[in-house]
Design a protein around this motif. Structure first.
Motif, mmCIF file in Angstrom:
data_model
loop_
_atom_site.group_PDB
_atom_site.id
_atom_site.type_symbol
_atom_site.label_atom_id
_atom_site.label_comp_id
_atom_site.label_asym_id
_atom_site.label_seq_id
_atom_site.Cartn_x
_atom_site.Cartn_y
_atom_site.Cartn_z
ATOM 1 N N LEU A 1 24.167 30.585 39.779
ATOM 2 C CA LEU A 1 25.471 31.205 39.577
ATOM 3 C C LEU A 1 25.365 32.600 38.991
ATOM 4 C CD1 LEU A 1 27.314 28.003 38.543
ATOM 5 C CD2 LEU A 1 28.271 29.699 40.127
ATOM 6 N N GLU A 2 26.234 33.491 39.472
ATOM 7 C CA GLU A 2 26.280 34.876 39.012
ATOM 8 C C GLU A 2 27.662 35.150 38.407
ATOM 9 O OE1 GLU A 2 25.428 37.269 42.417
ATOM 10 O OE2 GLU A 2 23.394 36.468 42.663
ATOM 11 N N LEU A 3 27.723 36.229 37.616
ATOM 12 C CA LEU A 3 28.988 36.581 36.976
ATOM 13 C C LEU A 3 30.111 36.756 38.001
ATOM 14 C CD1 LEU A 3 27.785 39.193 34.304
ATOM 15 C CD2 LEU A 3 28.419 36.799 33.926
ATOM 16 N N GLY A 4 29.778 37.348 39.145
ATOM 17 C CA GLY A 4 30.782 37.620 40.184
ATOM 18 C C GLY A 4 31.305 36.380 40.871
ATOM 19 N N ASP A 5 30.711 35.237 40.584
ATOM 20 C CA ASP A 5 31.200 33.985 41.162
ATOM 21 C C ASP A 5 32.416 33.463 40.408
ATOM 22 O OD1 ASP A 5 27.776 32.845 41.685
ATOM 23 O OD2 ASP A 5 29.080 34.068 42.974
ATOM 24 N N SER A 6 32.695 34.042 39.259
ATOM 25 C CA SER A 6 33.857 33.611 38.482
ATOM 26 C C SER A 6 35.119 33.850 39.298
ATOM 27 C CB SER A 6 33.934 34.391 37.162
ATOM 28 O OG SER A 6 32.840 34.085 36.331
ATOM 29 N N ALA A 7 35.881 32.795 39.474
ATOM 30 C CA ALA A 7 37.090 32.847 40.317
ATOM 31 C C ALA A 7 37.727 31.470 40.278
ATOM 32 C CB ALA A 7 36.738 33.214 41.755
ATOM 33 N N VAL A 8 38.839 31.352 41.000
ATOM 34 C CA VAL A 8 39.414 30.026 41.217
ATOM 35 C C VAL A 8 39.086 29.615 42.649
ATOM 36 C CG1 VAL A 8 41.480 28.599 41.207
ATOM 37 C CG2 VAL A 8 41.293 30.510 39.599
ATOM 38 N N TYR A 9 38.523 28.444 42.803
ATOM 39 C CA TYR A 9 38.139 27.940 44.111
ATOM 40 C C TYR A 9 39.128 26.855 44.525
ATOM 41 C CZ TYR A 9 33.886 30.574 43.501
ATOM 42 O OH TYR A 9 32.995 31.606 43.320
#
Lengths: 115, 113
Positions: free
Chosen positions: A81-89
């Motif tokens: 996991l990377e910081l840019g993966d932060s989101a709502v899925y």
């Protein structure tokens, strides 16, 4: 009864970890999707499965791997996991083949925060 | 880039007023849908209009579609505080054989009681 359910609702994890999100639909639909909604509310399709077969695979890093054990379930595994993966899925389903229209039924979302 | 762009990005009105949101898109479509998203929730389908239809009604919702201008509008009449949400248009261009739906940028509607 919840039509499209996702677990977990919240996921907080460290960079580099591997995590999975699960989705189930009890609508009898033939097609399931994963969407990513970023902080600006842009909703972008990632994957789509029809009867367990991958039919849409957008430009998504191969760290993301969907798996559909049966047509009622579509899981999303994310490696490293990377910081840019932060989101709502969001998981969604639709019954395209019978209706001809792609009306989507959405799950409640999984808010992923990568620290 | 997103298929649909909506305007306004945000809209604030008094309860009882009408709210109009617009969606413009770039390519030919099979149909266009509108969805609502309440804060912290998934999207909920509101209405679908086919490419050969010009107008459609559902309760307090009225949707128009102008394929020559590649645009659609969603009108919510007699708005209520419970209509406060983000509204998204979604276009289905029939590509990929399984009708991929592409969502617009959304309009955030606030209805003040």
């Amino acid at each position: 009864d919840t039509a499209v359910s996702q677990t977990p609702k919240y996921l907080v994890t460290q960079m580099g970890n591997d995590k999975s999100i699960k989705c189930e639909q009890n609508l009898g639909h033939d097609t399931m999707y994963w969407y990513k909604q970023d902080s600006k509310k842009f909703l972008k399709i990632m994957f789509s499965y029809n009867n367990k077969e991958l039919i849409i695979n957008e430009t998504v890093p191969n760290r993301f791997s969907p798996k559909s054990p049966d047509k009622a379930h579509l899981n999303l595994h994310i490696n490293s996991l990377e910081l840019g993966d932060s989101a709502v899925y969001f998981c969604a389903s639709s019954q395209v083949l019978r209706t001809g229209y792609n009306e989507q039924f959405f799950g409640p979302g999984t808010r992923l925060t990568v620290l | 880039s997103q298929q649909g762009e909506e305007d306004p990005q945000a809209l604030s009105i008094q309860e009882g007023e009408n709210a109009t949101m617009n969606c413009s898109y770039k390519t030919s479509i099979n149909n266009l849908q509108w969805y609502r998203q309440n804060s912290g929730r998934g999207l909920v389908h509101l209405i679908l209009i086919r490419s050969n239809e010009r107008e459609k009604h559902s309760g307090r919702l009225r949707v128009t579609l102008d394929t020559s201008k590649k645009s659609s509008s969603l009108l919510i009449t007699a708005s209520r505080a419970a209509d406060t949400a983000s509204y998204f248009c979604a276009t289905d261009d029939g590509s990929g054989g399984y009708q991929k739906v592409t969502f617009g940028t959304g309009t955030k509607l606030q209805v003040i009681p």
